[in-house]
Design a protein around this motif. Structure first.
Motif, PDB file in Angstrom:
ATOM      1  N   ASP A   1      -4.873   6.307   6.563  1.00 39.37           N
ATOM      2  CA  ASP A   1      -5.798   5.931   5.532  1.00 39.37           C
ATOM      3  C   ASP A   1      -6.266   7.239   4.749  1.00 39.37           C
ATOM      4  OD1 ASP A   1      -5.417   3.238   5.968  1.00 39.37           O
ATOM      5  OD2 ASP A   1      -7.337   2.978   7.041  1.00 39.37           O
TER       6      ASP A   1
ATOM      7  N   SER B   1      -3.977   6.361  -4.689  1.00 46.84           N
ATOM      8  CA  SER B   1      -4.639   5.615  -5.586  1.00 46.84           C
ATOM      9  C   SER B   1      -3.948   6.420  -6.969  1.00 46.84           C
ATOM     10  CB  SER B   1      -6.125   5.859  -5.750  1.00 46.84           C
ATOM     11  OG  SER B   1      -6.509   7.160  -5.792  1.00 46.84           O
ATOM     12  N   VAL B   2      -4.073   5.653  -7.948  1.00 51.78           N
ATOM     13  CA  VAL B   2      -3.269   5.877  -9.378  1.00 51.78           C
ATOM     14  C   VAL B   2      -4.240   6.182 -10.446  1.00 51.78           C
ATOM     15  CG1 VAL B   2      -1.349   5.150 -11.056  1.00 51.78           C
ATOM     16  CG2 VAL B   2      -1.094   4.862  -8.591  1.00 51.78           C
TER      17      VAL B   2
ATOM     18  N   LEU C   1      -1.064  10.709  -9.526  1.00 50.98           N
ATOM     19  CA  LEU C   1      -1.212  10.157  -8.016  1.00 50.98           C
ATOM     20  C   LEU C   1      -2.189  10.915  -7.102  1.00 50.98           C
ATOM     21  CD1 LEU C   1       2.404   9.025  -7.198  1.00 50.98           C
ATOM     22  CD2 LEU C   1       0.751   7.587  -8.363  1.00 50.98           C
TER      23      LEU C   1
ATOM     24  N   LYS D   1       0.668  -1.170   0.015  1.00 50.45           N
ATOM     25  CA  LYS D   1       0.054   0.212  -0.047  1.00 50.45           C
ATOM     26  C   LYS D   1       0.798   1.150  -0.056  1.00 50.45           C
ATOM     27  CE  LYS D   1      -3.829  -2.117   2.471  1.00 50.45           C
ATOM     28  NZ  LYS D   1      -4.889  -2.060   3.377  1.00 50.45           N
ATOM     29  N   TRP D   2       0.416   2.226  -0.948  1.00 49.79           N
ATOM     30  CA  TRP D   2       1.247   3.318  -0.853  1.00 49.79           C
ATOM     31  C   TRP D   2       0.374   4.627  -0.159  1.00 49.79           C
ATOM     32  CZ3 TRP D   2       3.224   4.974  -6.333  1.00 49.79           C
ATOM     33  CH2 TRP D   2       3.783   3.878  -7.142  1.00 49.79           C
TER      34      TRP D   2
END
Length: 376
Positions: free
Chosen positions: A71, A76-77, A86, A45-46
């Motif tokens: 969180d 997301s990309v 991003l 996770k990024w």
């Protein structure tokens, strides 16, 4: 210009990445660049990191980076969205260049480089193709052999062989005849000596193979050389270099030598034991031998279409003085004791200037690629 430093990752070298990335971040000139930190957890996770993380590692110059898993900052990309690709907390992160400070699996094996290509943002280091090839030690050796560059004799074993006892025993018999003991066993696609060990008899060889197969589905068995370990830093864009772009030229720097105090230069010697090895820069070689190493390093780099940076590793046989290519690392360590930046510095390229050069190379290569046709 906004530079995103990405670190961590799904890799056995996750912790090393945290140290490398911290060194890189401290070496980026904040008068020229705005730094964005993105941490990747071990489960992939990024997370966008707060500026306080940058302030923390600057205040404590020995501290590694951390990954805060908020969180609301989960990334997301959007492929093809270029510098707005991003997204975190519903907002696009404005990025001009990505500096991946990732090692090993999912970091320097072409997977994340392919993602950077898809989102269409310049990034430091080798392309997705070169990264994938160089991560595979067998395929790298095959290419070097095809252009006449010297490699240590080896045998490659695949998991399918390991699972068939009859074939397995026959391969071990042939390997013993071809290479003889001692041998080195290592995963084809792992870094930092993870899963690597030395075998002096059939029993040790079997245990070494079992260990290596925990890390990869292909394993390299190499003849043991009574060798000195020499390394050489290389930078440049070997495919797109134009005569009027000096900062894209392929350059090999002053070679260094590793003198391990362990049986060999394993993970513990590299990262855990402060007395695991002595680093000599420059290597104790004649001027002719230094030039031979540099010339061979450039040839090895170019044969793989490498770009950005790499550390090319050599063995020099103590008995015959023969030079062998060992492997190439396309995202070498940037820790305070890492050889890559130290060898560049010994040749007159300081850490901050090295970081600037790598960013410039990334932008120039991206511009060259951006001029290519993708459709009519």
């Amino acid at each position: 210009m906004n530079i995103a430093v990405i670190y961590g990752g799904r890799s056995g070298e996750h912790e090393i990445s945290l140290i490398s990335a911290a060194s890189i971040v401290r070496g980026i000139d904040t008068k020229k660049y705005n730094i964005i930190l993105i941490g990747i957890t071990k489960d992939g996770k990024w997370y966008l990191q707060d500026k306080s993380e940058y302030d923390r590692i600057c205040a404590d110059t020995k501290a590694p980076l951390q990954i805060v898993t908020d969180d609301s900052k989960l990334i997301s990309v959007i492929p093809g969205a270029k510098n707005k690709a991003l997204i975190a907390d519903g907002k696009a992160i404005d990025i001009d260049v990505i500096f991946p400070a990732l090692h090993g699996t999912y970091g320097e094996d072409g997977t994340i480089q392919g993602l950077f290509e898809m989102i269409d943002i310049p990034y430091v280091g080798c392309t997705h193709i070169s990264s994938a090839i160089t991560m595979d030690k067998e395929k790298t050796k095959m290419i070097w052999q095809s252009v006449g560059l010297p490699v240590v004799p080896y045998v490659c074993m695949k998991r399918s062989t390991m699972l068939d006892s009859t074939i397995y025993d026959a391969v071990l018999d042939d390997t013993e005849k071809e290479l003889g003991y001692p041998m080195f066993v290592k995963p084809c696609c792992a870094g930092s000596s993870n899963g690597a060990s030395k075998a002096t008899n059939r029993k040790e060889l079997s245990f070494a193979l079992m260990e290596a197969f925990q890390w990869d589905d292909k394993v390299l068995i190499e003849k043991s050389i009574n060798a000195r370990e020499v390394e050489c830093s290389v930078t440049g864009n070997s495919v797109t270099f134009a005569p009027d772009k000096d900062n894209e030229a392929v350059v090999a720097y002053l070679p260094g030598e590793i003198v391990p105090t362990h049986t060999f230069y394993d993970f513990d010697a590299k990262y855990n034991d402060p007395d695991g090895a002595t680093l000599r820069i420059p290597a104790n070689l004649s001027e002719n031998d230094i030039e031979k190493i540099r010339k061979t390093a450039c040839a090895a780099y170019k044969s793989l279409d490498a770009t950005g940076l790499s550390r090319v590793d050599f063995f020099i046989d103590k008995d015959t003085n023969a030079v062998y290519l060992n492997e190439i690392n396309t995202l070498p360590g940037f820790t305070p004791i890492s050889m890559f930046p130290k060898m560049c510095e010994a040749a007159g390229l300081g850490f901050n200037d090295l970081v600037d050069l790598l960013i410039d190379e990334a932008v120039l290569r991206f511009k060259a690629k951006d001029n290519l046709m993708t459709s009519r």
